[in-house]
Design a protein around this motif. Structure first.
Motif, short mmCIF file in Angstrom:
data_model
loop_
_atom_site.label_atom_id
_atom_site.label_comp_id
_atom_site.label_asym_id
_atom_site.label_seq_id
_atom_site.Cartn_x
_atom_site.Cartn_y
_atom_site.Cartn_z
N VAL A 123 -36.70 -7.50 -4.41
CA VAL A 123 -35.58 -6.65 -4.06
C VAL A 123 -35.10 -6.98 -2.64
N TYR A 124 -33.79 -7.02 -2.47
CA TYR A 124 -33.18 -7.15 -1.15
C TYR A 124 -32.66 -5.78 -0.74
N THR A 125 -32.85 -5.43 0.54
CA THR A 125 -32.28 -4.20 1.07
C THR A 125 -31.91 -4.38 2.54
N ASP A 126 -30.91 -3.63 2.97
CA ASP A 126 -30.54 -3.66 4.38
C ASP A 126 -31.15 -2.49 5.15
N ILE A 127 -32.14 -1.82 4.56
CA ILE A 127 -32.85 -0.75 5.27
C ILE A 127 -33.66 -1.39 6.39
N GLY A 128 -33.49 -0.90 7.60
CA GLY A 128 -34.19 -1.48 8.75
C GLY A 128 -35.54 -0.85 8.97
N GLU A 129 -36.45 -1.63 9.59
CA GLU A 129 -37.81 -1.14 9.88
C GLU A 129 -37.77 0.06 10.83
N GLY A 130 -36.95 -0.04 11.88
CA GLY A 130 -36.88 1.04 12.85
C GLY A 130 -36.33 2.33 12.28
#
Length: 194
Positions: A123-130
């Protein structure tokens, strides 16, 4: 039935009744959509991330339905591509693909066909770690799913599909933190057998 005539075997009954949509080598195309809601398994007070997905699946029946009684059925191998948006929480998008193994519970002349499936993929996501506080650490992660579903056969080819589902997204400890997303939800849609 005449006295002394052999009784049909349960697996033969299932096979005769399903020479259509569930026979070996038959294909199934499904288009389902649903919503998934975050639940915090570790009570770590991280942000909820809820999303909706549309999934397109193509499957092939691996063998004719066999087996006794209520467990009669067959395995199906499916490929899935999915994509959707995040409607609550950080990030905007999830998209990926899954390899699925499904067991169809097939009864003679039944219009309702329940199934259980498991799947794994990427899965690709643009949810950031921070912004996710460690729920997601990489843009490409793994996706696992477990689904219980039901097909209602409208005719020999078309079906309505309803599912209850669990999805997990994480990076399998490739990078820490790796808390991951755990979401439950469901899908509705249509299937076409050919």
């Amino acid at each position: 039935m005449a006295a002394g005539a052999p009784r049909p075997q349960p697996e033969l009954c299932a096979r005769r009744a399903t020479e259509g949509e569930s026979a070996k080598g038959k294909f199934e195309l499904q288009d389902v959509s649903g919503a998934y809601f975050f639940f915090d398994t570790a009570q770590n007070n991280r942000p909820a991330i809820d999303y909706s997905l549309n999934s397109l699946r193509l499957g092939v029946m691996l063998y004719d339905p066999t087996g006794p009684g209520l467990l009669a059925g067959n395995f199906e191998l499916m490929g899935e591509i999915f994509g959707g948006g995040i409607f609550d929480g950080p990030g905007n998008v999830l998209a990926g693909s899954t390899l699925i193994f499904r067991y169809n519970f097939v009864q003679p002349q039944a219009r309702f066909i329940p199934y259980l499936q498991i799947g794994a993929g990427g899965v690709y996501t643009d949810i950031g770690e921070g912004e996710s506080r460690g729920l997601i650490s990489l843009p490409v992660e793994f996706n696992l799913q477990a689904i219980s579903g039901l097909r209602y056969m409208l005719n020999d080819r078309w079906s309505v599909v309803v599912e209850a589902a669990y999805r997990h997204v994480s990076n399998a400890e490739i990078k820490k933190p790796n808390f991951g997303l755990d979401n439950i939800g469901g899908n509705v849609g249509f299937g076409f057998s050919f």
